[in-house]
Write a protein that holds these residues in place. Structure first.
Motif, PDB file in Angstrom:
ATOM      1  N   MET A  16       0.950  -1.164  -0.053  1.00  0.00           N
ATOM      2  CA  MET A  16      -0.305   0.152   0.139  1.00  0.00           C
ATOM      3  C   MET A  16       0.932   1.197  -0.118  1.00  0.00           C
ATOM      4  SD  MET A  16      -3.105   0.893   2.951  1.00  0.00           S
ATOM      5  CE  MET A  16      -4.051  -0.030   2.190  1.00  0.00           C
ATOM      6  N   ARG A  17       0.697   2.167  -0.745  1.00  0.00           N
ATOM      7  CA  ARG A  17       1.649   3.417  -0.547  1.00  0.00           C
ATOM      8  C   ARG A  17       1.056   4.599   0.155  1.00  0.00           C
ATOM      9  NH1 ARG A  17       5.996   3.853  -3.203  1.00  0.00           N
ATOM     10  NH2 ARG A  17       6.378   2.217  -5.103  1.00  0.00           N
ATOM     11  N   VAL A  18       1.754   5.331   1.198  1.00  0.00           N
ATOM     12  CA  VAL A  18       1.209   6.024   1.890  1.00  0.00           C
ATOM     13  C   VAL A  18       1.770   7.352   1.473  1.00  0.00           C
ATOM     14  CG1 VAL A  18       1.031   6.753   4.427  1.00  0.00           C
ATOM     15  CG2 VAL A  18       1.063   3.794   3.398  1.00  0.00           C
ATOM     16  N   ARG A  19       0.385   7.773   1.341  1.00  0.00           N
ATOM     17  CA  ARG A  19       0.802   9.954   1.037  1.00  0.00           C
ATOM     18  C   ARG A  19       1.606  10.327   2.219  1.00  0.00           C
ATOM     19  NH1 ARG A  19      -4.109   9.262  -0.771  1.00  0.00           N
ATOM     20  NH2 ARG A  19      -4.444  11.010   0.666  1.00  0.00           N
ATOM     21  N   ALA A  20       2.704  11.725   1.902  1.00  0.00           N
ATOM     22  CA  ALA A  20       2.917  12.858   3.057  1.00  0.00           C
ATOM     23  C   ALA A  20       1.646  12.880   3.638  1.00  0.00           C
ATOM     24  CB  ALA A  20       3.866  13.769   1.823  1.00  0.00           C
ATOM     25  N   LEU A  21       1.724  12.946   4.767  1.00  0.00           N
ATOM     26  CA  LEU A  21       0.566  13.087   5.759  1.00  0.00           C
ATOM     27  C   LEU A  21       0.284  15.466   5.636  1.00  0.00           C
ATOM     28  CD1 LEU A  21       1.462  15.164   8.612  1.00  0.00           C
ATOM     29  CD2 LEU A  21       2.701  13.307   9.050  1.00  0.00           C
ATOM     30  N   ALA A  75      -3.055  19.806   8.923  1.00  0.00           N
ATOM     31  CA  ALA A  75      -3.835  20.675   9.114  1.00  0.00           C
ATOM     32  C   ALA A  75      -3.385  22.002   7.365  1.00  0.00           C
ATOM     33  CB  ALA A  75      -3.092  22.179   9.970  1.00  0.00           C
ATOM     34  N   GLY A  76      -3.884  20.591   6.541  1.00  0.00           N
ATOM     35  CA  GLY A  76      -3.815  21.860   4.787  1.00  0.00           C
ATOM     36  C   GLY A  76      -2.288  22.173   4.603  1.00  0.00           C
ATOM     37  N   ILE A  77      -1.725  21.394   5.119  1.00  0.00           N
ATOM     38  CA  ILE A  77       0.378  22.085   5.054  1.00  0.00           C
ATOM     39  C   ILE A  77       0.828  20.489   5.157  1.00  0.00           C
ATOM     40  CG2 ILE A  77       2.179  22.914   5.794  1.00  0.00           C
ATOM     41  CD1 ILE A  77       0.639  24.409   7.731  1.00  0.00           C
ATOM     42  N   PRO A  78       0.955  20.090   3.647  1.00  0.00           N
ATOM     43  CA  PRO A  78       1.423  18.800   3.193  1.00  0.00           C
ATOM     44  C   PRO A  78       3.139  18.611   3.546  1.00  0.00           C
ATOM     45  CG  PRO A  78       2.390  20.368   1.345  1.00  0.00           C
ATOM     46  CD  PRO A  78       1.005  20.947   2.192  1.00  0.00           C
ATOM     47  N   GLU A 111      12.404  19.542   7.787  1.00  0.00           N
ATOM     48  CA  GLU A 111      12.316  18.768   8.925  1.00  0.00           C
ATOM     49  C   GLU A 111      11.137  19.215   9.780  1.00  0.00           C
ATOM     50  OE1 GLU A 111      13.417  21.579   6.602  1.00  0.00           O
ATOM     51  OE2 GLU A 111      15.732  21.026   7.109  1.00  0.00           O
ATOM     52  N   ALA A 112      10.151  19.415   9.199  1.00  0.00           N
ATOM     53  CA  ALA A 112       8.417  18.817  10.009  1.00  0.00           C
ATOM     54  C   ALA A 112       8.011  17.870  10.101  1.00  0.00           C
ATOM     55  CB  ALA A 112       7.382  19.841   8.918  1.00  0.00           C
ATOM     56  N   PHE A 113       8.034  17.197   9.789  1.00  0.00           N
ATOM     57  CA  PHE A 113       8.557  15.739   9.318  1.00  0.00           C
ATOM     58  C   PHE A 113       9.286  15.549  11.179  1.00  0.00           C
ATOM     59  CE2 PHE A 113       8.384  11.148   9.209  1.00  0.00           C
ATOM     60  CZ  PHE A 113       7.250  10.436   9.324  1.00  0.00           C
ATOM     61  N   TYR A 114      10.560  15.871  11.004  1.00  0.00           N
ATOM     62  CA  TYR A 114      10.992  15.310  12.426  1.00  0.00           C
ATOM     63  C   TYR A 114      11.205  15.536  13.572  1.00  0.00           C
ATOM     64  CZ  TYR A 114      16.124  15.728  14.958  1.00  0.00           C
ATOM     65  OH  TYR A 114      16.824  15.857  15.514  1.00  0.00           O
ATOM     66  N   PHE A 115      10.308  17.060  13.737  1.00  0.00           N
ATOM     67  CA  PHE A 115       9.671  17.537  15.071  1.00  0.00           C
ATOM     68  C   PHE A 115       8.747  17.032  15.238  1.00  0.00           C
ATOM     69  CE2 PHE A 115      12.289  21.370  13.027  1.00  0.00           C
ATOM     70  CZ  PHE A 115      13.094  21.870  13.974  1.00  0.00           C
ATOM     71  N   VAL A 124       1.900   5.166  12.559  1.00  0.00           N
ATOM     72  CA  VAL A 124       1.325   5.897  11.895  1.00  0.00           C
ATOM     73  C   VAL A 124       2.646   6.735  11.187  1.00  0.00           C
ATOM     74  CG1 VAL A 124       0.308   8.086  11.187  1.00  0.00           C
ATOM     75  CG2 VAL A 124      -0.886   5.892  12.303  1.00  0.00           C
ATOM     76  N   LEU A 125       3.978   6.784  11.932  1.00  0.00           N
ATOM     77  CA  LEU A 125       5.040   7.633  11.886  1.00  0.00           C
ATOM     78  C   LEU A 125       5.468   6.742  10.893  1.00  0.00           C
ATOM     79  CD1 LEU A 125       6.033   9.005  15.413  1.00  0.00           C
ATOM     80  CD2 LEU A 125       4.576  10.013  12.762  1.00  0.00           C
ATOM     81  N   PHE A 126       5.838   5.096  11.421  1.00  0.00           N
ATOM     82  CA  PHE A 126       6.712   4.798  10.122  1.00  0.00           C
ATOM     83  C   PHE A 126       5.716   4.400   8.929  1.00  0.00           C
ATOM     84  CE2 PHE A 126       7.661   0.509   8.950  1.00  0.00           C
ATOM     85  CZ  PHE A 126       8.898   0.177   9.050  1.00  0.00           C
ATOM     86  N   ALA A 127       4.692   4.556   9.036  1.00  0.00           N
ATOM     87  CA  ALA A 127       4.021   4.155   7.442  1.00  0.00           C
ATOM     88  C   ALA A 127       4.088   5.238   6.464  1.00  0.00           C
ATOM     89  CB  ALA A 127       2.391   3.980   7.563  1.00  0.00           C
ATOM     90  N   HIS A 128       4.195   6.093   7.082  1.00  0.00           N
ATOM     91  CA  HIS A 128       4.946   8.130   6.567  1.00  0.00           C
ATOM     92  C   HIS A 128       6.035   8.138   6.412  1.00  0.00           C
ATOM     93  CE1 HIS A 128       0.900  10.370   6.226  1.00  0.00           C
ATOM     94  NE2 HIS A 128       0.420   9.402   7.611  1.00  0.00           N
ATOM     95  N   LYS A 129       7.148   7.222   6.764  1.00  0.00           N
ATOM     96  CA  LYS A 129       8.503   7.834   6.428  1.00  0.00           C
ATOM     97  C   LYS A 129       8.869   7.097   5.679  1.00  0.00           C
ATOM     98  CE  LYS A 129      11.956   8.760   7.225  1.00  0.00           C
ATOM     99  NZ  LYS A 129      13.238  10.242   6.904  1.00  0.00           N
TER     100      LYS A 129
END
Length: 383
Positions: A153-158, A161-164, A170-174, A236-241
């Motif tokens: 299954m493909r998982v898109r970038a999260l 609040a409307g911001i990819p 850096e946002a995903f890191y934080f 959830v974080l693992f899937a997006h990573k």
């Protein structure tokens, strides 16, 4: 050496015992905040994996380190969280909804797994959790209408609040760092609460805990549920990573890696989960570099000692084949586990405590300080 003069019982359960903790953890947090702006993309990506593994390590610490319940099925909980995120995202559900939903769903499944574990202990409980992991892996492969089966299954970038939020940003890191800090604070406060103290009592002696009025069944199920819910958030974080998930990614080997996190780091404190996660994430690129560099180094050393060029080339080829052998990584992991169990049962955090205590008490330090004394309740001596 620092002496803390206590005047209140609340001082015993403070998260930060004295001002030194504020300084040390403040500096560490500042370093982690500055890290993505100072390091390259590869090291930043490795730190994200450290955060995710540390979250699972804290979850296992609650179940195994605090409650004394063994589990080799946490890869299945990670998979449930990851596939919940992928499925709900594909149906247009926002991240702020499916993130807690994955945690709740995984927690419910963890509670259901905890019920059969009530009558199981030791190796039998481990076998039960392994069976659960195999069942989940088979369900993921067969339930194609939801999981897409072995195709993955493909998982898109999260979308926050409307911001990819791309996985390398850096946002995903934080975000991962924020979740890890929240989970650590949750675990520390849980340990200070009556629930956490009941977990520790069950770990130390179920007979003594039951005699104090602790409902063993309820707290064991609660421990499984909390541990599974935290692992679901990590999923959830693992899937997006990873941006792609498939049943082959959540195997028994991954569960063993999670167990290694707390074995290597130390199963008696949250610090051990962090140190174990750092070790486990960094050992893989180290082994990869070792596999690539050792054959070349061995061939050059052999040539310098007079070995013919053809023989040196053959030696390099043989060592390369050995490094690429199937199952070598698992064998090395098993060897690492045995070495830590035999020679450093308290893990990396235990070794750090020994080193720190040595310098604090020098020259009065005693080698027997960390030797565990065996104490038994009379009713447990013949078990």
């Amino acid at each position: 050496m620092r002496f803390v003069f206590k005047t209140d019982y609340d001082q015993d359960i403070r998260i930060l015992k004295h001002s030194g903790y504020w300084w040390s953890y403040g500096v560490l947090l500042a370093v982690l905040i500055a890290a993505p702006f100072l390091l390259g993309s590869y090291l930043q990506s490795q730190l994200v994996f450290v955060f995710i593994y540390a979250i699972v390590g804290v979850a296992l610490m609650i179940l195994t380190g605090f409650t004394g319940q063994a589990s080799l099925g946490h890869a299945a909980f990670l998979a449930i969280g990851a596939y919940t995120a992928g499925f709900l995202q594909s149906h247009g559900v926002p991240f702020i909804v499916y993130f807690p939903t994955a945690a709740i769903l995984t927690g419910v499944v963890g509670a259901l797994v905890g019920f059969p574990a009530l009558r199981l202990t030791g190796i039998y409980l481990v076998i039960a959790t392994i069976a659960f992991a195999f069942i989940v892996e088979e369900v993921l492969a067969r339930w194609e209408s939801v999981t897409h089966g072995n195709e993955g299954m493909r998982v898109r970038a999260l979308d926050l609040a409307g911001i990819p939020v791309p996985r390398d940003s850096e946002a995903f890191y934080f975000l991962c760092l924020l979740v890890l800090v929240g989970v650590i604070l949750l675990a520390l406060n849980l340990l200070r609460s009556p629930t956490g103290r009941a977990f520790v009592a069950i770990r130390d002696s179920e007979t003594a805990g039951k005699s104090m009025g602790i409902d063993l069944a309820a707290y064991k199920v609660k421990s499984f549920a909390i541990s599974a819910a935290i692992t679901g958030m990590a999923g959830v974080l693992f899937a997006h990573k990873m941006t792609f998930i498939s049943p082959e990614m959540f195997t028994l080997l991954l569960s063993i890696e999670f167990i290694m996190v707390i074995i290597i780091g130390g199963a008696f404190g949250v610090h051990g989960a962090i140190l174990g996660a750092i070790f486990m994430v960094m050992v893989d690129p180290f082994l990869t570099a070792l596999k690539d560099d050792v054959p070349v180094l061995a061939a050059s050393v052999a040539s310098s000692f007079g070995m013919a060029q053809d023989a040196a080339t053959q030696l390099q080829d043989k060592l390369s084949k050995i490094g690429s052998a199937a199952g070598l990584k698992g064998a090395i992991y098993g060897l690492i586990i045995m070495m830590f169990i035999l020679f450093e049962p308290y893990g990396l955090y235990g070794r750090w405590l020994k080193v720190k205590l040595f310098f604090q008490l020098f020259p009065l330090y005693k080698r027997a300080t960390f030797k565990r004394q065996k104490t038994y309740v009379k009713s447990e001596r013949n078990r």
